[in-house]
Design an enzyme around this catalytic site. Structure first.
Site, short mmCIF file in Angstrom:
data_model
loop_
_atom_site.label_atom_id
_atom_site.label_comp_id
_atom_site.label_asym_id
_atom_site.label_seq_id
_atom_site.Cartn_x
_atom_site.Cartn_y
_atom_site.Cartn_z
N CYS A 4 4.06 3.13 -2.56
CA CYS A 4 3.77 2.81 -1.16
C CYS A 4 3.09 3.89 -0.31
CB CYS A 4 5.06 2.38 -0.47
SG CYS A 4 5.91 1.01 -1.24
N HIS B 296 5.42 4.62 7.04
CA HIS B 296 5.68 5.36 5.81
C HIS B 296 4.74 6.56 5.62
CE1 HIS B 296 7.35 4.84 1.43
NE2 HIS B 296 8.01 5.74 2.15
#
Length: 487
Positions: free
Chosen positions: A89, A146
């Site tokens: 990710c 993130h």
């Protein structure tokens, strides 16, 4: 008398002018006209999280309905060999938003919750949001971030005027935090301020509604907008509403049905965003990108026919659903088969918006517009590289060949992607010269990279997966050399 005549004439002219202005205002946000199409395009990047290559209709999925994504794909170009920049990710998002190999600036792994002190994508790196904002765009980030939890790494410090979402890598879809240690990662924030739980619903719907509201606000402005809509669906935990699960109740595999509910929720949300853009008269002149940050996570996902999944560098970990649509600027109904990668999104946006970016030579992407329009016929990339855990795993795609060093198997693989796109036949022993050529290419490229700025938790998952695989293989062949009376 003359004064009265002049006054009446003036009133007549004024009435005509006001009528014309009213007529013009009525058409500003209904359907696109020549003036609307002539202005710079809006830009919308929609990012899925851990979506498998075979989980969308436009890639052949038949059990999970994705009619809105399929319609968007039919209006644009499907990249059948579209790659994420990384196999998991955080690093993948780093490459997307900077248009550069994330290994060049030390962001080749996910952030670590176990370290003290700030972690995040270095603040001297330029995001596509910085460039578009400087060019006069309204900019917003919605969803999963993130890329850093401390304030200096937040979207509002990286070129986004507006932000609604959370900073971590995953969270509960119903507004609950998993543990106190992870709480800051999981808070839903609006421009930095926590959003009360009572104002939250199902997270995918919340992100969709925020995008719709932003479009409503945008129509009050004459400036184009850039929206980064990063759904965390269908990342774990596997949680969906009954409404969405009803659309997958025909799937007998429980994991697949539950996972499919997350995909359905995202697809329906995307459909609502597109409907709002059409209502506002902005759909035609909006440049869309949709893709997944990496391959499917394995719990109900489908990477078939490709090998592997999220976390490794076989095709199932990095070849992802990928499309580009721009009705006013690009003829739809196409497929493009040559390899492209997420870095290309940054450079393609520059081409579409005709922004003269002073640091464009430092980007690793290619403007895809001339390629998909058929004006350029060669490969967009001579070579594409991937790296995780400072070289624990790496891959090179060069022409028809792909080199993979995958720690889960502890051996080198060489595949001819033209004849073996499913990566079933390892040519490493049969073609040592080609193997060494691609190894040398990787070594040369890697000289320009730096070690990751924080430790990588990924090897732990790799070794666990490797152990599970070895136990299964051993159990399957365990009785082969035993005599009948030994059973």
């Amino acid at each position: 008398m003359n004064k009265l005549l002049n006054l009446n004439l003036w009133r007549g002219y004024l009435a005509v002018a006001l009528f014309a202005m009213a007529a013009l205002s009525c058409t500003n946000h209904t359907k696109p006209n020549k003036e609307t199409i002539a202005k710079k395009p809006n830009v919308v990047i929609i990012l899925a999280d851990d979506l498998g290559w075979g989980d969308v209709g436009f890639n052949g999925c038949t059990d999970i309905p994705t009619p809105n994504l399929d319609a968007l794909a039919s209006d644009g170009v499907i990249f059948t060999s579209g790659y994420a920049s990384h196999s998991y990710c955080g690093p993948s998002r780093s490459g997307l938003l900077t248009g550069k190999y994330q290994a060049r600036f030390g962001c080749g792994n996910n952030l670590s919750k176990d370290l003290d002190g700030p972690q995040g994508l270095p603040t001297n790196e330029t995001f596509i949001s910085n460039v578009l904002k400087e060019d006069g765009y309204n900019t917003c980030a919605i969803g999963k971030w993130h890329l850093g939890d401390s304030i200096q790494f937040w979207p509002t410090q990286r070129g986004f005027d507006d932000w609604y979402g959370f900073t971590g890598g995953a969270r509960n879809y119903w507004g609950q935090s998993w543990d106190k240690k992870s709480l800051p990662w999981h808070l839903i924030r609006r421009n930095g301020e926590p959003v009360p739980l009572e104002e939250q619903g199902y997270l995918t719907d919340d992100f969709t509604n925020e995008a719709i509201n932003y479009i409503d606000d945008y129509t009050k402005s004459d400036k184009p907008f850039f929206m980064y809509l990063a759904y965390n669906a269908p990342h774990a935990p596997i949680q969906a509403t009954k409404e969405y699960l009803n659309k997958t109740e025909h799937i007998e595999n429980g994991k697949r049905a539950a996972y499919g509910g997350l995909v359905v929720g995202m697809d329906e949300g995307i459909g609502k965003v597109i409907a709002k853009l059409k209502e506002a008269g902005e759909y035609e002149n909006t440049l869309f990108f949709f893709y997944s940050d990496n391959g499917g996570h394995g719990s109900g996902t489908r990477q078939e026919p490709y090998r592997g999944r999220k976390g490794n560098l076989f095709e199932g970990g990095i070849r992802v659903p990928f499309l580009m649509t721009w009705p006013a600027g690009l003829k739809g109904g196409k497929q493009y088969h040559k390899p492209i990668v997420a870095y290309d999104i940054f450079t393609t946006i520059l081409g579409a918006t005709q922004i003269n970016y002073s640091k464009s030579a430092d980007l690793d992407g290619t403007n895809l517009l001339p390629y998909v329009k058929g004006k350029v016929n060669n490969e967009p990339h001579d070579k594409i590289f991937w790296r995780y855990s400072d070289g624990l795993g790496y891959a090179v795609r060069k022409g028809d060949y792909k080199l993979v060093k995958e720690e889960v198997r502890q051996e080198l693989f060489l595949f001819n992607m033209k004849t073996d796109s499913l990566e079933q036949f390892n040519l490493a022993a049969a073609m040592p010269e080609k193997l060494n050529e691609l190894k040398a290419d990787y070594t040369e490229w890697n000289k320009g990279n730096i070690n990751n700025l924080w430790p990588d938790a990924h090897p732990e998952h790799v070794y666990k997966e490797k152990a599970i695989r070895e136990r299964a293989i051993k159990a399957a062949c365990g009785g082969e050399n035993k005599k009948p009376n030994q059973y």
